[in-house]
Enzyme design. Structure first.
Site, PDB file in Angstrom:
ATOM      1  N   ASN A 145       0.869  -1.184   0.000  1.00 56.83           N
ATOM      2  CA  ASN A 145       0.000   0.000   0.000  1.00 56.83           C
ATOM      3  C   ASN A 145       0.905   1.233   0.000  1.00 56.83           C
ATOM      4  O   ASN A 145       1.528   1.535   1.009  1.00 56.83           O
ATOM      5  CB  ASN A 145      -0.899  -0.014   1.248  1.00 56.83           C
ATOM      6  CG  ASN A 145      -1.772   1.232   1.330  1.00 56.83           C
ATOM      7  OD1 ASN A 145      -1.748   2.079   0.431  1.00 56.83           O
ATOM      8  ND2 ASN A 145      -2.550   1.340   2.402  1.00 56.83           N
ATOM      9  N   ALA A 180      -7.975   1.691  -2.997  1.00 57.55           N
ATOM     10  CA  ALA A 180      -8.418   0.931  -1.827  1.00 57.55           C
ATOM     11  C   ALA A 180      -9.168  -0.312  -2.302  1.00 57.55           C
ATOM     12  O   ALA A 180      -9.888  -0.265  -3.303  1.00 57.55           O
ATOM     13  CB  ALA A 180      -9.319   1.801  -0.957  1.00 57.55           C
ATOM     14  N   ASN A 181      -8.956  -1.414  -1.629  1.00 59.59           N
ATOM     15  CA  ASN A 181      -9.580  -2.713  -1.928  1.00 59.59           C
ATOM     16  C   ASN A 181      -9.040  -3.419  -3.172  1.00 59.59           C
ATOM     17  O   ASN A 181      -9.565  -4.443  -3.583  1.00 59.59           O
ATOM     18  CB  ASN A 181     -11.123  -2.608  -2.011  1.00 59.59           C
ATOM     19  CG  ASN A 181     -11.694  -2.331  -0.642  1.00 59.59           C
ATOM     20  OD1 ASN A 181     -11.156  -2.788   0.364  1.00 59.59           O
ATOM     21  ND2 ASN A 181     -12.764  -1.562  -0.582  1.00 59.59           N
ATOM     22  N   GLY A 204      -0.465  -0.909   6.835  1.00 61.94           N
ATOM     23  CA  GLY A 204      -0.920  -0.869   8.226  1.00 61.94           C
ATOM     24  C   GLY A 204      -2.015  -1.883   8.497  1.00 61.94           C
ATOM     25  O   GLY A 204      -2.224  -2.823   7.717  1.00 61.94           O
ATOM     26  N   ASP A 205      -2.733  -1.671   9.597  1.00 65.53           N
ATOM     27  CA  ASP A 205      -3.787  -2.596   9.995  1.00 65.53           C
ATOM     28  C   ASP A 205      -4.923  -2.616   8.960  1.00 65.53           C
ATOM     29  O   ASP A 205      -5.548  -3.657   8.746  1.00 65.53           O
ATOM     30  CB  ASP A 205      -4.342  -2.200  11.371  1.00 65.53           C
ATOM     31  CG  ASP A 205      -3.295  -2.369  12.467  1.00 65.53           C
ATOM     32  OD1 ASP A 205      -2.395  -3.206  12.297  1.00 65.53           O
ATOM     33  OD2 ASP A 205      -3.376  -1.656  13.479  1.00 65.53           O
ATOM     34  N   GLU A 210      -7.637  -5.723   4.510  1.00 71.22           N
ATOM     35  CA  GLU A 210      -7.960  -6.028   3.097  1.00 71.22           C
ATOM     36  C   GLU A 210      -7.482  -7.438   2.736  1.00 71.22           C
ATOM     37  O   GLU A 210      -8.197  -8.209   2.104  1.00 71.22           O
ATOM     38  CB  GLU A 210      -7.208  -5.057   2.173  1.00 71.22           C
ATOM     39  CG  GLU A 210      -7.912  -3.782   1.916  1.00 71.22           C
ATOM     40  CD  GLU A 210      -7.372  -3.120   0.641  1.00 71.22           C
ATOM     41  OE1 GLU A 210      -6.991  -3.828  -0.301  1.00 71.22           O
ATOM     42  OE2 GLU A 210      -7.350  -1.888   0.619  1.00 71.22           O
ATOM     43  N   GLY A 247       2.287   1.268   8.258  1.00 71.04           N
ATOM     44  CA  GLY A 247       1.020   1.976   8.448  1.00 71.04           C
ATOM     45  C   GLY A 247       1.139   2.971   9.591  1.00 71.04           C
ATOM     46  O   GLY A 247       2.239   3.420   9.929  1.00 71.04           O
ATOM     47  N   GLY A 516      -9.616  -0.500  12.351  1.00 70.44           N
ATOM     48  CA  GLY A 516      -9.249   0.731  11.655  1.00 70.44           C
ATOM     49  C   GLY A 516     -10.171   1.091  10.511  1.00 70.44           C
ATOM     50  O   GLY A 516      -9.942   2.074   9.814  1.00 70.44           O
ATOM     51  N   GLU A 517     -11.247   0.303  10.280  1.00 69.59           N
ATOM     52  CA  GLU A 517     -12.233   0.644   9.244  1.00 69.59           C
ATOM     53  C   GLU A 517     -13.559   0.934   9.943  1.00 69.59           C
ATOM     54  O   GLU A 517     -13.884   0.295  10.941  1.00 69.59           O
ATOM     55  CB  GLU A 517     -12.427  -0.520   8.270  1.00 69.59           C
ATOM     56  CG  GLU A 517     -11.168  -0.988   7.575  1.00 69.59           C
ATOM     57  CD  GLU A 517     -10.583   0.047   6.630  1.00 69.59           C
ATOM     58  OE1 GLU A 517     -11.332   0.579   5.789  1.00 69.59           O
ATOM     59  OE2 GLU A 517      -9.370   0.333   6.734  1.00 69.59           O
TER      60      GLU A 517
HETATM   61  C1  LIG Z   1      -3.463   9.803  27.672  1.00 67.45           C
HETATM   62  C2  LIG Z   1      -2.837   8.737  26.865  1.00 67.45           C
HETATM   63  C3  LIG Z   1      -3.804   7.674  26.565  1.00 67.45           C
HETATM   64  C4  LIG Z   1      -3.226   6.655  25.663  1.00 67.45           C
HETATM   65  C5  LIG Z   1      -4.223   5.579  25.423  1.00 67.45           C
HETATM   66  C6  LIG Z   1      -3.732   4.747  24.352  1.00 67.45           C
HETATM   67  C7  LIG Z   1      -4.588   3.557  24.099  1.00 67.45           C
HETATM   68  C8  LIG Z   1      -4.150   3.025  22.788  1.00 67.45           C
HETATM   69  C9  LIG Z   1      -4.802   1.752  22.443  1.00 67.45           C
HETATM   70  C10 LIG Z   1      -4.658   1.598  20.982  1.00 67.45           C
HETATM   71  C11 LIG Z   1      -5.346   0.398  20.498  1.00 67.45           C
HETATM   72  C12 LIG Z   1      -5.122   0.329  19.032  1.00 67.45           C
HETATM   73  C13 LIG Z   1      -5.888  -0.764  18.437  1.00 67.45           C
HETATM   74  C14 LIG Z   1      -5.614  -0.775  16.972  1.00 67.45           C
HETATM   75  C15 LIG Z   1      -6.342  -0.149  16.129  1.00 67.45           C
HETATM   76  C16 LIG Z   1      -5.974  -0.156  14.675  1.00 67.45           C
HETATM   77  O1  LIG Z   1      -6.569  -1.274  14.057  1.00 67.45           O
HETATM   78  C17 LIG Z   1      -6.493   1.111  14.049  1.00 67.45           C
HETATM   79  C18 LIG Z   1      -6.038   1.225  12.595  1.00 67.45           C
HETATM   80  O2  LIG Z   1      -4.657   1.186  12.482  1.00 67.45           O
HETATM   81  P1  LIG Z   1      -3.914   1.681  11.117  1.00 67.45           P
HETATM   82  O3  LIG Z   1      -4.041   3.141  11.078  1.00 67.45           O
HETATM   83  O4  LIG Z   1      -2.481   1.204  11.230  1.00 67.45           O
HETATM   84  O5  LIG Z   1      -4.608   1.030   9.952  1.00 67.45           O
HETATM   85  N1  LIG Z   1      -5.981   2.230  14.788  1.00 67.45           N
HETATM   86  C19 LIG Z   1      -6.779   3.012  15.487  1.00 67.45           C
HETATM   87  O6  LIG Z   1      -7.979   2.867  15.522  1.00 67.45           O
HETATM   88  C20 LIG Z   1      -6.093   4.111  16.236  1.00 67.45           C
HETATM   89  C21 LIG Z   1      -6.523   4.151  17.641  1.00 67.45           C
HETATM   90  C22 LIG Z   1      -5.637   5.142  18.328  1.00 67.45           C
HETATM   91  C23 LIG Z   1      -6.254   5.638  19.536  1.00 67.45           C
HETATM   92  C24 LIG Z   1      -5.393   6.687  20.124  1.00 67.45           C
HETATM   93  C25 LIG Z   1      -6.061   7.255  21.293  1.00 67.45           C
HETATM   94  C26 LIG Z   1      -5.270   8.370  21.851  1.00 67.45           C
HETATM   95  C27 LIG Z   1      -5.984   8.909  23.035  1.00 67.45           C
HETATM   96  C28 LIG Z   1      -5.436  10.213  23.451  1.00 67.45           C
HETATM   97  C29 LIG Z   1      -6.285  10.752  24.588  1.00 67.45           C
HETATM   98  C30 LIG Z   1      -5.670  11.986  25.041  1.00 67.45           C
HETATM   99  C31 LIG Z   1      -6.239  12.477  26.318  1.00 67.45           C
HETATM  100  C32 LIG Z   1      -5.287  13.524  26.825  1.00 67.45           C
HETATM  101  C33 LIG Z   1      -5.881  14.347  27.893  1.00 67.45           C
HETATM  102  C34 LIG Z   1      -4.932  15.337  28.418  1.00 67.45           C
HETATM  103  N1  LIG Z   2      -3.357   2.432  -3.519  1.00 68.56           N
HETATM  104  C1  LIG Z   2      -4.200   2.842  -2.574  1.00 68.56           C
HETATM  105  N2  LIG Z   2      -4.756   4.072  -2.598  1.00 68.56           N
HETATM  106  C2  LIG Z   2      -5.588   4.492  -1.635  1.00 68.56           C
HETATM  107  N3  LIG Z   2      -5.940   3.743  -0.560  1.00 68.56           N
HETATM  108  C3  LIG Z   2      -5.404   2.518  -0.469  1.00 68.56           C
HETATM  109  C4  LIG Z   2      -4.527   1.993  -1.461  1.00 68.56           C
HETATM  110  N4  LIG Z   2      -4.162   0.733  -1.098  1.00 68.56           N
HETATM  111  C5  LIG Z   2      -4.806   0.480   0.070  1.00 68.56           C
HETATM  112  N5  LIG Z   2      -5.542   1.544   0.463  1.00 68.56           N
HETATM  113  C6  LIG Z   2      -6.353   1.720   1.685  1.00 68.56           C
HETATM  114  O1  LIG Z   2      -5.617   2.573   2.565  1.00 68.56           O
HETATM  115  C7  LIG Z   2      -6.157   2.462   3.873  1.00 68.56           C
HETATM  116  C8  LIG Z   2      -5.111   2.653   4.939  1.00 68.56           C
HETATM  117  O2  LIG Z   2      -4.127   1.722   4.788  1.00 68.56           O
HETATM  118  P1  LIG Z   2      -3.112   1.261   5.907  1.00 68.56           P
HETATM  119  O3  LIG Z   2      -2.037   0.534   5.170  1.00 68.56           O
HETATM  120  O4  LIG Z   2      -3.800   0.528   6.955  1.00 68.56           O
HETATM  121  O5  LIG Z   2      -2.508   2.606   6.466  1.00 68.56           O
HETATM  122  P2  LIG Z   2      -2.798   3.405   7.819  1.00 68.56           P
HETATM  123  O6  LIG Z   2      -2.211   2.595   8.917  1.00 68.56           O
HETATM  124  O7  LIG Z   2      -2.071   4.700   7.635  1.00 68.56           O
HETATM  125  O8  LIG Z   2      -4.269   3.557   7.961  1.00 68.56           O
HETATM  126  C9  LIG Z   2      -6.791   1.089   3.922  1.00 68.56           C
HETATM  127  O9  LIG Z   2      -8.160   1.264   4.157  1.00 68.56           O
HETATM  128  C10 LIG Z   2      -6.569   0.505   2.532  1.00 68.56           C
HETATM  129  O10 LIG Z   2      -7.732  -0.173   2.092  1.00 68.56           O
END
Ligand SMILES: CCCCCCCCCCCCC/C=C/[C@@H](O)[C@H](COP(=O)(O)O)NC(=O)CCCCCCCCCCCCCCC
Ligand SMILES: Nc1ncnc2c1ncn2[C@@H]1O[C@H](COP(=O)(O)OP(=O)(O)O)[C@@H](O)[C@H]1O
Ligand SMILES: [Ca+2]
Length: 555
Positions: A145, A180-181, A204-205, A210, A247, A516-517
Site C-alpha cells: 500500500n 483501496a480494496n 498498516g492494519d 484487506e 502503516g 481501523g475501518e
Molecule cells: C493519555 C494517553 C492515553 C493513551 C491511550 C492509548 C490507548 C491506545 C490503544 C490503541 C489500540 C489500538 C488498536 C488498533 C487499532 C488499529 O486497528 C487502528 C487502525 O490502524 P492503522 O491506522 O495502522 O490502519 N488504529 C486506530 O484505531 C487508532 C486508535 C488510536 C487511539 C489513540 C487514542 C489516543 C488517546 C489520546 C487521549 C488523550 C487524552 C489527553 C488528555 C490530556
Molecule cells: N493504492 C491505494 N490508494 C488508496 N488507498 C489505499 C490503497 N491501497 C490500500 N488503500 C487503503 O488505505 C487504507 C489505509 O491503509 P493502511 O495501510 O492501513 O494505512 P494506515 O495505517 O495509515 O491507515 C486502507 O483502508 C486501505 O484499504
C-alpha cells in the site's frame, strides 16, 4: 535452544584469522574458538557461538585473497589460479541475531579454510539443511500500500525487505496497489494462489484487513462454504500472511512480533515462522459486514477513527489529535450488550500471564475449541443461546471494546487488553461505563503504565466467544438503521442537544472501529473463529532471564 544432536560435519576453520572448531548438526551451527592461551583476556570477544539451523538465512561462497575477501563470481578464481597466488576458500553464513526490544537483525560470519573440497562440503551441507526445512516460503505474493502511514511502503519494501528475500532465495510477485480494496479484490478473484507459499502485506492494519478479507473469502469459496452465513464453521486459510509494518498504528504486527520493524518482520517470514490468529466475523441481521482480528471499538475508538479519517494528511499523528478531541467531547452511548462467556477455557482477562511465543493457553484452548466444534457438528444443540448462557447488560457507555488480541502498539506497549491471547478462540469485551472526564483519563492513562486499566469501578471486562450490541436508538425500530451519513448528521445534532446530564456528557451515536475501518451498521453480532488464519510470526518472545544450559557453549 535445541540440543545439538548428531553432528553432520566438524572441521577446524578460521574466523578473522583465529582458529575455530566448527560443527553442524541438524539443529545447530556452532563455532568455538580453539584455546590459544589459557590466560584470561578481558577484551577478547566471546569465544563460542551457536545458531539454530532454523535461524540461518542463507550461506554464500566467498574467496579470500591476502586477507581481502571477494565475492565468488568465478572470474576471480580463474585469475588467481593462473597467477598461482596463495588463496583460501571461504563461505559466509547469514543468520538471525536478536537485538533489543524484540528486534532481529541479519548478522554474518565468514569461515575460511585452505581446502576447497572442505569448503564446498560445508556450503552444500548447510544448504541441504535449509532446503529440508519445509516451513520456509519459496514464492511470495507481495501487496504494497503506497498510501498507508507516512507513504513509505514502497521504499521500505524495496530498500529493507526485497534484498533480504533475494539473499534467502525467495521469489516474489509484487503488486503495488492502485486504489483501496485493490489487494482484497485481487485475492478474491484473480490471484493464482496455488503458485504461492504465502502473502506479504506491506502497510498498516487497514491494509492487513484487506488481505484477510480477500484470503478468507477465497478460502471459503474454494471449500464450498458460504462466507456470508453467520453460523457456518469457516475453513482455515492455508496460506500464511507476513506483515511488513508501514502503516500508522500497526498493532497486529506489534502484538504478534513485539516490535514494528520491517527487517524483523522480513526475517520472521524468511525463517518460515507460523502463528495462528483468531478472527471475529461481524454480522448485522445475519448479513455479513466484516472480519476483525484486533480491535472492535464503539464509542471512543469509533469516534477517534471517524474523526481522524478526515485528517489523513496529518499522518499517524491524526490519532493523537482526534483522541484528544474525542476525550474532550466526552460523549456517552446507550445500548444493550449481550455476550456468551467463554466456558471451559484457561485464562482470564485479569491474568498476570501474557500470550507469548509457544503460548500453552492458546494451545490448550485451541484444542478445546476444535473438540467442541466436532462435538457440535454431531450434536444438534449447537445453539448455546437456547441453553441460556447468554448474559445481557443495558447501560450508558463511553466505550465498548472487543480486543481479540492485546492490541499492543507503540502508543500502548501493553495494549487494550494486556492478557488477551492471539489464538485462544476468545475476545475480551471491555465495557467502560459513563464516568467523569477525570476518571476516563485515569483509565486511558493506565494503558501506558503498569497499573491495571480494568481495576476501576466503571470498567468491566469479560472473555467471550460471541457478543451482540444494539444501540438504544435501534431498539425501538431496528429496521430504521441509520446510514453513516445520517449518523454523522445526528452526531452534530447531539452535540448541541441541551438535554444532557449536568456532568457534561452528551448522549450520541457512534460507529464501530473495526481494525481501523468504520462499519456501516451499529447493531452487530460478533463471533470468534478460533485460529482461522496464520501469520509468518511466532508471537512475542520471552526475554531470556538466565543462561540457557542446553547451549553447548555453556556446557
Ligand atoms: C493519555 C494517553 C492515553 C493513551 C491511550 C492509548 C490507548 C491506545 C490503544 C490503541 C489500540 C489500538 C488498536 C488498533 C487499532 C488499529 O486497528 C487502528 C487502525 O490502524 P492503522 O491506522 O495502522 O490502519 N488504529 C486506530 O484505531 C487508532 C486508535 C488510536 C487511539 C489513540 C487514542 C489516543 C488517546 C489520546 C487521549 C488523550 C487524552 C489527553 C488528555 C490530556
Ligand atoms: N493504492 C491505494 N490508494 C488508496 N488507498 C489505499 C490503497 N491501497 C490500500 N488503500 C487503503 O488505505 C487504507 C489505509 O491503509 P493502511 O495501510 O492501513 O494505512 P494506515 O495505517 O495509515 O491507515 C486502507 O483502508 C486501505 O484499504
Ligand atoms: Ca483471542
Amino acid at each position: 535452544m535445541e540440543r545439538p544432536g548428531r553432528l553432520l560435519l566438524q572441521s577446524e576453520l578460521r574466523v578473522r584469522n583465529a582458529a575455530y572448531d566448527v560443527s553442524l548438526s541438524r539443529s545447530l551451527l556452532t563455532w568455538k574458538r580453539r584455546a590459544a592461551s589459557p590466560v584470561y583476556h578481558p577484551f577478547r570477544p566471546s569465544v563460542c557461538h551457536s545458531v539454530p539451523v532454523s535461524e540461518i538465512i542463507s550461506v554464500r561462497e566467498e574467496e579470500e585473497e591476502n586477507g581481502s575477501r571477494q565475492r565468488d563470481d568465478g572470474s576471480w578464481k580463474k585469475i588467481r589460479e593462473r597467477e598461482g597466488k596463495d588463496c583460501r576458500q571461504a563461505f559466509t553464513v547469514l543468520y538471525v541475531e536478536r537485538c533489543q526490544q524484540h528486534r532481529w537483525r541479519c548478522a554474518e560470519v565468514t569461515f575460511t579454510c585452505s581446502d576447497e573440497a572442505v569448503c564446498q562440503h560445508w556450503v552444500s551441507s548447510i544448504r541441504e539443511q535449509l532446503a529440508s526445512n519445509t516451513s520456509r516460503p519459496k514464492n511470495l505474493l507481495v501487496y504494497i500500500n503506497p498510501y498507508g502511514g507516512k507513504r513509505q511502503g514502497k521504499r521500505i519494501y524495496e530498500q529493507k525487505v526485497a534484498p533480504l528475500f533475494t539473499q534467502a532465495g525467495i521469489s516474489t510477485s509484487v503488486i503495488v496497489t492502485e486504489y483501496a480494496n485493490h489487494a482484497r479484490d485481487h485475492l478474491k478473484m484473480e490471484a493464482e494462489l496455488k503458485k504461492f507459499d504465502g502473502v506479504v502485506c506491506v502497510g498498516g492494519d487497514g491494509m492487513f484487513s484487506e488481505i484477510i478479507h480477500g484470503l478468507i473469502w477465497r478460502t471459503q469459496i474454494d471449500c464450498g462454504i458460504d462466507p456470508n452465513s453467520p453460523e457456518e464453521a469457516l475453513s482455515p486459510c492455508s496460506l500464511r500472511i507476513g506483515i511488513i509494518p508501514a502503516g500508522s498504528t500497526d498493532c497486529i504486527c506489534f502484538a504478534t512480533v513485539g516490535t514494528n520493524d520491517p527487517v524483523t518482520s522480513a526475517l520472521h517470514i524468511i525463517v518460515g515462522d507460523s502463528q495462528p490468529l483468531d478472527v471475529c466475523s461481524v454480522h448485522h441481521n445475519s448479513m455479513f459486514l466484516r472480519y476483525s482480528v484486533s480491535l472492535l471499538g464503539y464509542g471512543f475508538y469509533g469516534d477517534v477513527l471517524s474523526d481522524s479519517e478526515r485528517k489523513r494528511w496529518m499522518g499517524p499523528a491524526r490519532y493523537d489529535f482526534s483522541g484528544l478531541k474525542m476525550f474532550l467531547t466526552h460523549h456517552y452511548y446507550e445500548g444493550t450488550v449481550s455476550y456468551l462467556p467463554a466456558r471451559g477455557i484457561i485464562g482470564t482477562p485479569r491474568d498476570a500471564t501474557r500470550c507469548r511465543s509457544g503460548c500453552v493457553i492458546c494451545q490448550h484452548n485451541g484444542q478445546l475449541n476444535s473438540e467442541r466444534s466436532e462435538k457440535y457438528e454431531m450434536d444438534e444443540a449447537s445453539d448455546s443461546e437456547s441453553s441460556g448462557e447468554w448474559r445481557t447488560i443495558r447501560g450508558k457507555f463511553l466505550a465498548i471494546n472487543a480486543a481479540s488480541m492485546s492490541c499492543a502498539c507503540p502508543r500502548s506497549p501493553k495494549g487494550l487488553s494486556p492478557a488477551a491471547h492471539l489464538a485462544d478462540g476468545t475476545t475480551d469485551l471491555i465495557l467502560v461505563r459513563k464516568c467523569s472526564r477525570f476518571n476516563f483519563l485515569r483509565h486511558l492513562l493506565r494503558h501506558t503504565s503498569k497499573d491495571d486499566q480494568f481495576d476501576l469501578t466503571f470498567v468491566e471486562v469479560h472473555r467471550v466467544r460471541r457478543f451482540r450490541f444494539m444501540p438504544r436508538h435501534c431498539q425501538s425500530d431496528s429496521d430504521l438503521e441509520l446510514d453513516l451519513h445520517e449518523n454523522s448528521k445526528r452526531q452534530i445534532f447531539s452535540q448541541i442537544c441541551k438535554d444532557h446530564p449536568a456532568c457534561g456528557c452528551a448522549p450520541a451515536y457512534s460507529s464501530w472501529n473495526c481494525d481501523g475501518e468504520i462499519l456501516t451498521h451499529t447493531a452487530i453480532d460478533v463471533r470468534v473463529h478460533c485460529q482461522l488464519i496464520k501469520l509468518f510470526a511466532r508471537g512475542i518472545e520471552e526475554l531470556p532471564v538466565f543462561e540457557d544450559l542446553t547451549n553447548p557453549c555453556a556446557i
